[in-house]
Design a protein around this motif. Structure first.
Motif, PDB file in Angstrom:
ATOM      1  N   CYS A 108       0.868  -1.180   0.000  1.00  0.00           N
ATOM      2  CA  CYS A 108       0.000   0.000   0.000  1.00  0.00           C
ATOM      3  C   CYS A 108       0.901   1.225   0.000  1.00  0.00           C
ATOM      4  O   CYS A 108       1.512   1.556   1.021  1.00  0.00           O
ATOM      5  CB  CYS A 108      -0.915  -0.002   1.228  1.00  0.00           C
ATOM      6  SG  CYS A 108      -1.724   1.582   1.547  1.00  0.00           S
ATOM      7  N   CYS A 139       0.335   3.860   2.675  1.00  0.00           N
ATOM      8  CA  CYS A 139       0.406   3.443   4.076  1.00  0.00           C
ATOM      9  C   CYS A 139       1.817   3.603   4.640  1.00  0.00           C
ATOM     10  O   CYS A 139       2.800   3.613   3.905  1.00  0.00           O
ATOM     11  CB  CYS A 139      -0.028   1.980   4.214  1.00  0.00           C
ATOM     12  SG  CYS A 139      -1.713   1.638   3.649  1.00  0.00           S
ATOM     13  N   GLU A 140       1.892   3.708   5.945  1.00  0.00           N
ATOM     14  CA  GLU A 140       3.167   3.764   6.663  1.00  0.00           C
ATOM     15  C   GLU A 140       3.172   2.664   7.728  1.00  0.00           C
ATOM     16  O   GLU A 140       2.473   2.792   8.738  1.00  0.00           O
ATOM     17  CB  GLU A 140       3.340   5.132   7.332  1.00  0.00           C
ATOM     18  CG  GLU A 140       3.316   6.308   6.384  1.00  0.00           C
ATOM     19  CD  GLU A 140       3.373   7.637   7.118  1.00  0.00           C
ATOM     20  OE1 GLU A 140       3.594   7.633   8.362  1.00  0.00           O
ATOM     21  OE2 GLU A 140       3.183   8.674   6.480  1.00  0.00           O
ATOM     22  N   LYS A 173       4.641   0.651   4.008  1.00  0.00           N
ATOM     23  CA  LYS A 173       3.965   0.256   2.776  1.00  0.00           C
ATOM     24  C   LYS A 173       3.677  -1.241   2.731  1.00  0.00           C
ATOM     25  O   LYS A 173       2.742  -1.669   2.057  1.00  0.00           O
ATOM     26  CB  LYS A 173       4.812   0.651   1.561  1.00  0.00           C
ATOM     27  CG  LYS A 173       4.995   2.149   1.388  1.00  0.00           C
ATOM     28  CD  LYS A 173       5.831   2.464   0.160  1.00  0.00           C
ATOM     29  CE  LYS A 173       6.008   3.969  -0.016  1.00  0.00           C
ATOM     30  NZ  LYS A 173       6.823   4.284  -1.220  1.00  0.00           N
ATOM     31  N   ILE A 224       2.179  -4.463   3.814  1.00  0.00           N
ATOM     32  CA  ILE A 224       0.995  -4.806   4.601  1.00  0.00           C
ATOM     33  C   ILE A 224       0.978  -6.305   4.876  1.00  0.00           C
ATOM     34  O   ILE A 224       1.093  -7.121   3.956  1.00  0.00           O
ATOM     35  CB  ILE A 224      -0.298  -4.394   3.861  1.00  0.00           C
ATOM     36  CG1 ILE A 224      -0.233  -2.918   3.457  1.00  0.00           C
ATOM     37  CG2 ILE A 224      -1.513  -4.661   4.738  1.00  0.00           C
ATOM     38  CD1 ILE A 224      -0.038  -1.961   4.609  1.00  0.00           C
ATOM     39  N   HIS A 279      -8.074  -0.504   7.307  1.00  0.00           N
ATOM     40  CA  HIS A 279      -7.651  -0.875   5.953  1.00  0.00           C
ATOM     41  C   HIS A 279      -8.868  -1.110   5.057  1.00  0.00           C
ATOM     42  O   HIS A 279      -8.822  -0.830   3.855  1.00  0.00           O
ATOM     43  CB  HIS A 279      -6.766  -2.118   5.992  1.00  0.00           C
ATOM     44  CG  HIS A 279      -5.345  -1.831   6.375  1.00  0.00           C
ATOM     45  ND1 HIS A 279      -4.446  -1.234   5.513  1.00  0.00           N
ATOM     46  CD2 HIS A 279      -4.674  -2.038   7.538  1.00  0.00           C
ATOM     47  CE1 HIS A 279      -3.270  -1.101   6.116  1.00  0.00           C
ATOM     48  NE2 HIS A 279      -3.386  -1.575   7.351  1.00  0.00           N
ATOM     49  N   ARG A 330      -9.806   2.166   3.667  1.00  0.00           N
ATOM     50  CA  ARG A 330      -8.923   2.528   2.546  1.00  0.00           C
ATOM     51  C   ARG A 330      -9.337   1.813   1.266  1.00  0.00           C
ATOM     52  O   ARG A 330      -9.392   2.424   0.188  1.00  0.00           O
ATOM     53  CB  ARG A 330      -7.474   2.183   2.892  1.00  0.00           C
ATOM     54  CG  ARG A 330      -6.522   2.287   1.696  1.00  0.00           C
ATOM     55  CD  ARG A 330      -5.104   1.930   2.073  1.00  0.00           C
ATOM     56  NE  ARG A 330      -4.960   0.604   2.629  1.00  0.00           N
ATOM     57  CZ  ARG A 330      -4.869  -0.515   1.909  1.00  0.00           C
ATOM     58  NH1 ARG A 330      -4.950  -0.459   0.583  1.00  0.00           N
ATOM     59  NH2 ARG A 330      -4.709  -1.685   2.499  1.00  0.00           N
ATOM     60  N   ASN A 356      -1.030   4.234   9.332  1.00  0.00           N
ATOM     61  CA  ASN A 356      -0.769   2.817   9.052  1.00  0.00           C
ATOM     62  C   ASN A 356      -1.670   2.274   7.953  1.00  0.00           C
ATOM     63  O   ASN A 356      -1.284   1.360   7.218  1.00  0.00           O
ATOM     64  CB  ASN A 356      -0.953   1.971  10.306  1.00  0.00           C
ATOM     65  CG  ASN A 356       0.171   2.119  11.307  1.00  0.00           C
ATOM     66  OD1 ASN A 356       0.092   1.596  12.411  1.00  0.00           O
ATOM     67  ND2 ASN A 356       1.227   2.854  10.955  1.00  0.00           N
ATOM     68  N   SER A 357      -2.872   2.817   7.855  1.00  0.00           N
ATOM     69  CA  SER A 357      -3.839   2.303   6.884  1.00  0.00           C
ATOM     70  C   SER A 357      -4.023   3.220   5.682  1.00  0.00           C
ATOM     71  O   SER A 357      -4.942   3.021   4.885  1.00  0.00           O
ATOM     72  CB  SER A 357      -5.190   2.058   7.567  1.00  0.00           C
ATOM     73  OG  SER A 357      -5.571   3.161   8.355  1.00  0.00           O
ATOM     74  N   GLY A 358      -3.155   4.229   5.552  1.00  0.00           N
ATOM     75  CA  GLY A 358      -3.207   5.094   4.379  1.00  0.00           C
ATOM     76  C   GLY A 358      -4.398   6.024   4.345  1.00  0.00           C
ATOM     77  O   GLY A 358      -4.891   6.372   3.266  1.00  0.00           O
TER      78      GLY A 358
END
Length: 317
Positions: A147, A150-151, A153, A155, A190, A193, A218-220
């Motif tokens: 992703c 995301c942080e 990326k 997942i 997530h 997202r 974390n989930s962008g």
């Protein structure tokens, strides 16, 4: 169904028959048999679940003496006479877990067919029906995903497949309020997202996170993604306040203060609610002795903050 609301209970993908791929284990085993032990061991996944000790100490009580385990130490329930906790700010002497600790397996308590030395006990605490749900997360055998928003990326499989399944279910239902618990908190975010990426974010009518992760990076996600989606985080008594959940709620409400969006965002901490019925609410509150009271907190919040779906008009003749 609860209070007329149709409800789907969804478990994680890795706990169903379709959420497991044994080929990665077979491949690793073949590499080991052929002499590549290091490569084969690296390929074999670890199957996580809550630890045997943690299943008791996370929300029910203590092990005595300190440093012991469920085999060598005595299980002491919160507020039992031998409770070593003396900090009243954590829990007082009458802070009994709101959980049916009498629900146990009598054959396990009697140690029918047991081998080895008897543990310190008490056996009733070692025989809770609750322990039978501690299954491993087998989605570790499935591939993860990437992703870019995301942080980090990369997942994990657990946050790849269940969120996708949830998003597909929300789409098929034509809209839903989604409530997640514990490990599934990240999965719910997530899912948001994925719905956004698929152009269906409007189908999500509300997100409830019960003692789980609320991380937007974390989930962008961004706080603005919840401008029209009511957002509730909730915790019981034995879990510490989540700085991440508080930050997310604060970021969403900061947008409200700036005039952006209208959906409610709130973090409800049951240990701060002045109602004795919530005293001792554990992480496993859906199975607790006060589970209907906890459910009513969530349902009342959704009634107040999530608009009812408009009834379809009669077709014109």
């Amino acid at each position: 169904m609860r209070k007329g609301i149709s409800t789907y209970l969804v478990d994680q993908a890795g706990r169903g028959r379709s959420g497991f791929d044994e080929s990665v284990i077979q491949e690793g085993a073949a590499m080991i048999r052929n002499g590549d032990v290091k490569g084969g061991m690296a390929l074999l996944p670890g199957f996580p679940r809550i630890t045997d000790n943690g299943a008791w100490t996370r929300w029910f009580g203590h092990l005595d003496p300190p440093g012991s385990n469920i085999l060598t130490g005595k299980l002491i329930r919160h507020s039992d006479a031998a409770d070593p906790q003396t900090d009243g700010a954590v829990h007082g002497n009458d802070y009994i877990p709101a959980y049916p600790l009498a629900a146990g397996d009598s054959s396990v308590a009697a140690r029918s067919g047991a081998i080895g030395q008897a543990p310190a006990g008490p056996n009733d605490y070692l025989a809770l029906e609750y322990y039978k749900q501690l299954v491993p997360n087998s989605e570790v055998t499935l591939p993860g995903s990437i992703c870019n928003a995301c942080e980090p990326k990369e997942i994990a499989p657990a946050n790849t497949w269940t969120p996708l399944d949830l998003a597909l279910l929300v789409e098929k239902l034509g809209g839903a309020v989604v409530a997640t618990h514990s490990q599934s908190g990240a999965m719910g975010h997530h899912m948001v997202r994925i719905l956004k990426e698929r152009g269906h974010l409007g189908l999500l009518k509300g997100l409830v996170t019960i003692e789980g992760s609320c991380s937007l990076p974390n989930s962008g996600l961004k706080a603005g993604d919840f401008d029209t989606i009511p957002y509730l985080a909730l915790k019981g008594n034995y879990t510490a306040t989540s700085e991440v959940c508080q930050t997310t709620v604060d970021q969403i409400n900061a947008r409200r203060a700036e005039g952006h969006g209208s959906a409610k965002a709130e973090y409800i901490k049951l240990d701060e609610v002045k109602n004795p019925v919530f005293k001792g609410t554990t992480h496993m509150m859906m199975l607790g002795t006060n589970h209907l009271d906890v459910a009513d907190v969530i349902l009342n919040w959704t009634d107040e903050n999530i608009p009812l779906k408009k009834a379809a008009g009669k077709p014109k003749k």
